[in-house]
Motif scaffolding. Sequence first.
Motif, PDB file in Angstrom:
ATOM      1  N   PHE A 278       0.862  -1.179   0.000  1.00  0.00           N
ATOM      2  CA  PHE A 278       0.000   0.000   0.000  1.00  0.00           C
ATOM      3  C   PHE A 278       0.900   1.230   0.000  1.00  0.00           C
ATOM      4  O   PHE A 278       1.839   1.312   0.769  1.00  0.00           O
ATOM      5  CB  PHE A 278      -0.941   0.006   1.209  1.00  0.00           C
ATOM      6  CG  PHE A 278      -2.178   0.824   0.978  1.00  0.00           C
ATOM      7  CD1 PHE A 278      -3.298   0.263   0.388  1.00  0.00           C
ATOM      8  CD2 PHE A 278      -2.203   2.172   1.313  1.00  0.00           C
ATOM      9  CE1 PHE A 278      -4.429   1.034   0.148  1.00  0.00           C
ATOM     10  CE2 PHE A 278      -3.330   2.941   1.067  1.00  0.00           C
ATOM     11  CZ  PHE A 278      -4.457   2.364   0.492  1.00  0.00           C
TER      12      PHE A 278
ATOM     13  N   ASP B  75      -1.458   4.708  -3.967  1.00  0.00           N
ATOM     14  CA  ASP B  75      -2.844   4.361  -3.656  1.00  0.00           C
ATOM     15  C   ASP B  75      -3.623   5.546  -3.120  1.00  0.00           C
ATOM     16  O   ASP B  75      -4.781   5.729  -3.437  1.00  0.00           O
ATOM     17  CB  ASP B  75      -2.868   3.207  -2.639  1.00  0.00           C
ATOM     18  CG  ASP B  75      -2.330   1.933  -3.257  1.00  0.00           C
ATOM     19  OD1 ASP B  75      -3.052   1.325  -4.042  1.00  0.00           O
ATOM     20  OD2 ASP B  75      -1.161   1.576  -2.981  1.00  0.00           O
TER      21      ASP B  75
ATOM     22  N   ARG C 192      -3.779   6.803  -7.895  1.00  0.00           N
ATOM     23  CA  ARG C 192      -5.046   6.120  -7.997  1.00  0.00           C
ATOM     24  C   ARG C 192      -6.157   6.932  -7.328  1.00  0.00           C
ATOM     25  O   ARG C 192      -7.240   7.064  -7.853  1.00  0.00           O
ATOM     26  CB  ARG C 192      -4.932   4.761  -7.297  1.00  0.00           C
ATOM     27  CG  ARG C 192      -6.001   3.771  -7.668  1.00  0.00           C
ATOM     28  CD  ARG C 192      -6.000   2.591  -6.716  1.00  0.00           C
ATOM     29  NE  ARG C 192      -4.730   1.898  -6.672  1.00  0.00           N
ATOM     30  CZ  ARG C 192      -4.404   0.860  -7.430  1.00  0.00           C
ATOM     31  NH1 ARG C 192      -5.256   0.413  -8.313  1.00  0.00           N
ATOM     32  NH2 ARG C 192      -3.227   0.276  -7.310  1.00  0.00           N
TER      33      ARG C 192
END
Length: 960
Positions: free
Chosen positions: A33, A574, A610
């Motif tokens: 992550f 992320d 993202r």
Amino acid sequence: MEYNFRQIEKNWQKKWSADETYKVSNDSNRPKFYVLDMFPYPSGAGLHVGHPLGYISSDIYSRYKRLKGFNVLHPMGYDAFGLPAEQYAIEHGIHPAEATDVNIKTFRSQLDNIGFSFDWSRELRTSDPSYYKWTQWIFLRLFNSFFNRSSKKAEGIDTLVTAFEKEGNSSHPMPNAQYPIKTFSAGQWQQFDEVNQQDILMQYRLAYCGFGEVNWCEALGTVLANDEVINGFSERGNHPVVKKKLRQWYLRITEYADRLLEGLEKVDFSEAMKEMQTNWIGKSYGAEIDFKLKDQTELLRVYTTRPDTIFGVDFMVIAPEHELTDAITTPAQRAAVDEYIAYVKSRSERERMAEKKISGVDTGALAINPFSGKEIPVWISEYVLAGYGTGAIMAVPCGDERDFKFARHFNIPVTNIIGDHFNGAEANSTKDAKLTNSDFLNGTPMREASEIVIRHLEIAGSGTRKVNYKMRDAAFSRQRYWGEPFPIKWEKGIAIPLTDKELPLELPYVASYKAGPEGEGPLANIPAWTSLHLETNTMPGYAGSSWYFLRYMDPGNDQEFCSREASDYWNQVDIYIGGTEHAVGHLLYSRMWTKILFDLGHIGYDEPFRKLVNQGMITAVGYYAKILNFRTADGAVRHLFGNDADISSGSEFVVGKELSFVTDRYDQDSDFKRIPYAGKYLDVEHRMTRKAFATYKAEFGAKYRIENEKDFAWVKGDDGDDSDFFTMELVSEKMSKAKYNSINPDDLVEKYGADTFRMYEMFLGPVEQSKPWDTKGIEGVHRFLKKLWRLFFDENKGRIWNEDAATAAELKVLHRTIRKIDDDTERFSFNTAVSNFMICVNELSDLKSHKKEILSPLLVLLSPYAPHISEELWKAIGNEGSVLDASYPVFDAKHVTETSKEYPVSVNGKVRTNISISLSATQAEVEEIVLSADTVKKWLEGKPHKKIIYVKGKMINVVV
RNA sequence: CCGGAUGUGGUGAAAUUGGUAGACACGUCAGACUUAGGAUCUGAUGCCGCGAGGUAUGGGGGUUCGAGUCCCUCCAUCCGGACCA
């Protein structure tokens, strides 16, 4: 044993650092992550409380994800190159390298103070040669590639050369519309000399050098990008900016306009953010139409988004700078046109934008409508910009406001093509009308007409479908010192890229960084530099920040900018957290660079981020003396509003212009007098008493200079000095050092501790929302942590936590909290999470619950928010290892299920009573219970009920 | 002018799908403990009303048994973009 946060926090910070607790490995079998903050420019002012808002959010989320079993990358670095650093250096007489170093040290200590979980082994700074080596390396990739419009991606420039040699540029149309050579054959290509060939290739390169109108800022001595200019003034420093033709480097971002737009569909950005980027790119669909000119051979080409209005064209307007202006002007109009052009030249960009005066001159030329053959006058006017579209418009006054005003001003007759939709008094830009006065289009809805017109134009060869963009290529060079040198040298007018082996091309150390002899960058003053014919411009601030997210993945790599293995493992960011101010600049550039690196096969994805979270701004409260109460000679009390009141003669005090608090340059034009940091000296009505003011002066007087106090008109009250006061106005404003309104997190950490500070910043409100800073509320959060501490230890008795088994009530509190905190944290609702912690601790205190079984999981939940106290207590109650590596508590519904519910019972929508009813009750049972209740009977007043609405678990409503 | 966002107590704010508006705090008021407190604890606190009760989420209108939440309309504030054809 009391909560000694200073000791606790220092100890754990030291321990975590020594144990490298936050070091992240690229080699892990846990899912990855990537949480990234927009890295800061290390300014001399240091951090204020607004900066850490985003960092705390990302830190909480990173720690949360770590507890949830992810391998979390959470790095930090510095955007150290750029204009502000150089300005700061010049102002303070320090070399930018030194200033940057000192500033970074300050930043680092401020960040460390707050207890972030950054992996500092990955720290980077854009001004470090080991970093900008790769910025230069990527620049060379941009320089050595072009955008292939058929494949819609970047490809090596050598492919282009091969194509030119075989077939000229027939498959690769010239991107630069202004370039004299539009098409050439393979044979022609072979015959061009090297300078010519290189010049043509330059028109295709993704990073290219060209002459162009740039935003020149005299005061800063440099060129700025469009997004660095606000209303004709520089974003940084607010200096005037003018247009100037200069040799510049550019990024051909326009070729990526469509990809940048399409990419927005697959990223999770706010609608507002997408909207801003979409507007900046400014894609419009329309047509280019060639108008024949009466008695002339030239064609006048216009761009329009409304080809459907072609029969409503009553005149044409071209920009005064338009290349045809001179050629088409008739002898009769020559003098007037020349005069107008002279007038336009005398006006600055700024004046042209500010003034809305309608001006223009008829050139005498006549254009011919391609369909109706109608002869249309051609005017010049400064409201048409040379730089947009073709620099010429077809004016449709009935449908365009500016055109209409122009027509009215110069008495040009207006053709109505929209029937009833046009009232003759103002233009109507509707698209919903059916066309009138439009020949073969009469009766056609406007929305359908554009297509028909474009088809006719294309058949007739007098126009083509055309997509236009507002966005321009991005200026990529700065005539400054403190930036990445271009890895380019010039030989006989040809730009020669350095080889990869020659990188980094290091920025030479200079004592003076004044502009070069002819406005070039300071590098032009260095003989050792110029003798090698190296490029003297440097790259802009956004060069290094366009790809930094990749470097964090593989920071030490001296063979590559980032190994493919590392970029494949960490993949996209992320969660990216930062301010809205970078909506169009940084985000578009980094998205473009990512796409290019993807196209060229260096990374495996073409969107860098993202999900984007925009943190709101924390504003400061500015304190301004607003109403001054004073007593005149006749003894009357009067109110003086700011300093604009005129004091009549005969007053006891000389007040007015002399009355001032001279604190900084910002209050010069203000109606009010700024008194910095006055907050805690004011009473509830925002009044500053004479007594409070004396205390204020004792603390701040020396720092901020308060002058002319003797002229200040204090009201003499009956009960002495205490009733003397003036009233202050509180306004929200941006925090800045220069305004003396910024709050340093260090001070708050010193007073309340990092954990309190972190939680308070989150408690203020939703992350995305802007809000004013008010230090007062921090006490509540601090009290909460102390209250938490008291669940474990008593001031006198010491240890009170125990290992007894938890009761059902305690488990219910715990599991409700687990569910809420997990949910709130996951969706970035940190303010409600803090509230829920408070509720939990309040409830546990009421239950006198001191059980390890309950408290241990609670500490895990809390650790992302308040890591120090959580770690301390975790260890104190005898847990193994660090709380940071514990596993996240799992919610179990069985602890929170209820069997009955205290239902609010309404009669006709108004709540009248609460009745406890079993959750398994049926509609009929509920009706019986409700109707037999006394309160309900009372409100029914004997009338029959119409129906009873029963929403299980929610409410009951009796309708009469 | 265009686009976006936001309007809820004295303040920061909650209310996840239309279901007890104001959770949690700050502030204020009253009280307890205390040599003292800017420590701690208890209680009160949207507004009007002695009370029963009424009223209240920027204003107005609508849909619904029920609207802060959905729809229409107007207003205000903030942030972007603005002679973009």
